[in-house]
Design a protein around this motif. Structure first.
Motif, short mmCIF file in Angstrom:
data_model
loop_
_atom_site.label_atom_id
_atom_site.label_comp_id
_atom_site.label_asym_id
_atom_site.label_seq_id
_atom_site.Cartn_x
_atom_site.Cartn_y
_atom_site.Cartn_z
N SER A 1 2.01 9.78 6.06
CA SER A 1 2.10 11.04 6.17
C SER A 1 1.88 11.89 4.77
CB SER A 1 3.79 10.58 6.07
OG SER A 1 4.51 11.80 5.70
N LEU A 2 1.57 10.74 3.38
CA LEU A 2 1.32 11.31 2.61
C LEU A 2 -0.14 11.27 2.14
CD1 LEU A 2 3.27 8.27 -0.29
CD2 LEU A 2 3.64 10.72 0.26
N ARG B 1 0.98 -1.24 0.04
CA ARG B 1 -0.19 0.27 -0.25
C ARG B 1 1.21 1.07 0.14
NH1 ARG B 1 -4.13 -2.46 -1.88
NH2 ARG B 1 -5.14 -3.85 -0.65
N ALA B 2 2.10 0.75 0.95
CA ALA B 2 2.43 2.47 0.13
C ALA B 2 3.37 2.59 -0.60
CB ALA B 2 3.97 1.78 2.10
N ARG C 1 1.79 6.22 -6.79
CA ARG C 1 0.37 7.44 -7.35
C ARG C 1 0.49 9.08 -7.91
NH1 ARG C 1 -4.72 7.06 -8.33
NH2 ARG C 1 -4.95 4.76 -7.61
N VAL D 1 9.03 11.60 0.68
CA VAL D 1 9.81 10.85 1.31
C VAL D 1 10.68 11.57 2.72
CG1 VAL D 1 11.51 8.82 2.23
CG2 VAL D 1 10.09 8.80 -0.11
N ASN E 1 -11.06 3.56 -5.43
CA ASN E 1 -9.37 4.30 -6.29
C ASN E 1 -8.69 4.15 -5.47
OD1 ASN E 1 -10.87 5.53 -10.02
ND2 ASN E 1 -8.75 4.62 -8.71
N ASP E 2 -8.35 4.92 -4.76
CA ASP E 2 -7.65 5.24 -3.33
C ASP E 2 -6.73 4.10 -2.93
OD1 ASP E 2 -8.68 7.48 -3.95
OD2 ASP E 2 -9.21 7.90 -2.25
N ASN E 3 -6.67 3.25 -2.70
CA ASN E 3 -5.97 1.87 -2.73
C ASN E 3 -6.05 0.92 -3.77
OD1 ASN E 3 -6.24 1.50 0.24
ND2 ASN E 3 -8.07 0.84 -0.13
N VAL E 4 -6.16 1.08 -5.10
CA VAL E 4 -5.61 0.85 -5.71
C VAL E 4 -4.87 1.62 -7.20
CG1 VAL E 4 -6.11 -0.93 -8.42
CG2 VAL E 4 -7.67 -1.04 -6.19
N LEU E 5 -3.46 1.12 -8.00
CA LEU E 5 -3.03 1.52 -8.97
C LEU E 5 -3.69 1.51 -9.72
CD1 LEU E 5 -0.42 3.54 -8.01
CD2 LEU E 5 0.73 1.73 -8.92
N ALA F 1 8.39 12.34 5.81
CA ALA F 1 7.66 10.77 6.58
C ALA F 1 8.31 10.64 7.34
CB ALA F 1 6.96 10.33 5.01
N LEU F 2 10.39 10.30 7.10
CA LEU F 2 10.41 9.53 7.85
C LEU F 2 12.14 10.30 8.41
CD1 LEU F 2 10.68 5.86 5.77
CD2 LEU F 2 8.91 6.46 7.43
N ARG G 1 -1.83 14.67 3.28
CA ARG G 1 -1.43 16.01 2.58
C ARG G 1 -2.07 16.88 0.60
NH1 ARG G 1 4.09 16.55 1.36
NH2 ARG G 1 3.36 13.99 2.27
N GLN H 1 14.80 6.30 7.04
CA GLN H 1 14.60 5.51 5.98
C GLN H 1 16.10 5.23 5.42
OE1 GLN H 1 15.44 9.10 3.06
NE2 GLN H 1 14.05 10.37 4.72
N LEU I 1 7.36 1.41 9.01
CA LEU I 1 7.37 2.59 8.33
C LEU I 1 6.77 2.64 7.65
CD1 LEU I 1 11.74 1.80 8.94
CD2 LEU I 1 10.50 3.17 9.65
N THR I 2 6.38 1.54 6.66
CA THR I 2 5.95 1.69 5.62
C THR I 2 4.34 2.37 5.73
OG1 THR I 2 5.41 -0.89 5.33
CG2 THR I 2 6.85 0.19 3.98
N ASP I 3 3.92 2.37 7.11
CA ASP I 3 2.78 2.79 7.01
C ASP I 3 2.77 4.07 7.95
OD1 ASP I 3 0.84 0.21 7.57
OD2 ASP I 3 1.35 -0.11 9.49
N LYS I 4 3.88 4.44 8.73
CA LYS I 4 4.28 5.80 8.86
C LYS I 4 4.33 6.63 6.92
CE LYS I 4 7.26 8.91 11.17
NZ LYS I 4 8.87 9.13 12.24
N LEU I 5 4.78 5.87 6.48
CA LEU I 5 5.17 6.79 5.27
C LEU I 5 3.89 7.24 4.29
CD1 LEU I 5 6.67 7.53 2.90
CD2 LEU I 5 7.00 4.96 1.97
N ARG I 6 3.43 6.08 4.09
CA ARG I 6 1.50 5.96 4.10
C ARG I 6 0.80 6.88 4.95
NH1 ARG I 6 -3.10 2.86 2.77
NH2 ARG I 6 -2.27 1.10 4.64
N ALA J 1 16.80 9.15 0.51
CA ALA J 1 15.42 9.54 0.11
C ALA J 1 14.93 8.25 -1.20
CB ALA J 1 14.53 10.51 -0.15
N VAL K 1 2.34 1.74 -4.21
CA VAL K 1 0.77 2.32 -4.30
C VAL K 1 0.47 3.86 -3.95
CG1 VAL K 1 -1.73 1.96 -4.74
CG2 VAL K 1 -0.41 0.00 -4.58
#
Lengths: 153, 153
Positions: B149-150, A22-23, A29, A127, B65-69, A130-131, B153, A136, B142-147, B13, A25
DNA sequence: CCAATTTAGATGCATTTGCATCTACCGTCG
DNA sequence: CGACGGTAGATGCAAATGCATCTAAATTGG
């Protein structure tokens, strides 16, 4: 199998992959919609990028295919398109009559650099906030380790 | 620590994203080629999965649509295909005459579970041996945090 | 050395995808 | 209310993708 208690290894792995996916994706996006990919699709840029990173400058088609999430036939045609646009050149592999070697043309290298600069800025803007740098580095270490582990089998 | 001098934040990054992306490609390539996705493309499964995770059971097309690329139009047609195969049902959104609500049918739920079980096993076989449980948790964090953060915004 | 198998890449063809556009509906502001 | 800009999805159409298959070259096994 534990129910309720500590998380099962299978479940943990699945959730880890889910988060990673998911990250990816979410970041992809944002990157795709930016202006960096007006001139070239992401997969096309990825091929140019991979070629630019290659020490010898030449790569076999099947080596390229390991880096890109495309079927063999799609990559074959993608490279065909890039060649028509003058961004890459092909030549028969000297040691293997079946093989094809691919390399960037000057124009291809130029375009890769141009898009790459913008691309890197976009990535950094996503990125960076975010981290932390330490996070990172740790994320990079973990994803590298994951990928290495897959390759070895 | 780092072997060669300090790394610039921008470069760090970019390399972090590169590693994340390549790991995703490598894992996805293995998953796609497995037997779990004989009956359904990955994107199609992903839609069924997302619907199965949804508490209310119904999701708007634009939420999906937010979940899928995928582009909006591609998702629209993907759902159309799933509907034709009897895996999802649509209904007009009650509060918004423009919107469409989508839900799994019984058959769709069944197929999602069937593929999901196999999918989870495949993931576990790939990720489990690659990273310790603590590393997996950290990667997930980490990947959750990255997502997250996106999203903000 | 030759037949059989495997591998690299190309190609025909149907499906999937995305862009641009269109329609229908929502919300706002006069 | 009624025009107007914005949002949710659908659709025409061209381009991209994947599957199956094909050709040619390498490799293997006798």
């Amino acid at each position: 199998m534990a129910a309720g208690g500590p998380e099962s290894p299978v479940r943990l792995a699945a959730e880890t992959w889910e988060s990673l996916f998911r990250a990816q994706v979410a970041v992809m996006r944002k990157l795709q919609s930016g202006p960096a990919f007006r001139k070239l699709a992401v997969n096309e840029y990825d091929v140019l990028f991979t070629l630019s990173r290659c020490p010898s400058g030449w790569l076999r088609l099947n080596e390229l295919n390991d880096n890109v999430l495309l079927s063999q036939s799609s990559l074959s045609r993608l490279v065909e398109r890039l060649e028509k646009r003058g961004l890459v050149a092909r030549m028969p592999a000297p040691e293997d009559g079946r093989g094809i070697l691919i390399q960037l043309t000057d124009e291809g290298r130029e375009l890769q650099k141009e898009i790459g600069r913008e691309h890197v800025r976009d990535i950094s803007a996503l990125v960076g906030p975010a981290l932390t740098p330490a996070e990172q580095k740790e994320l990079r270490r973990l994803t590298d380790k994951l990928r290495d582990s897959l390759g070895k089998r």
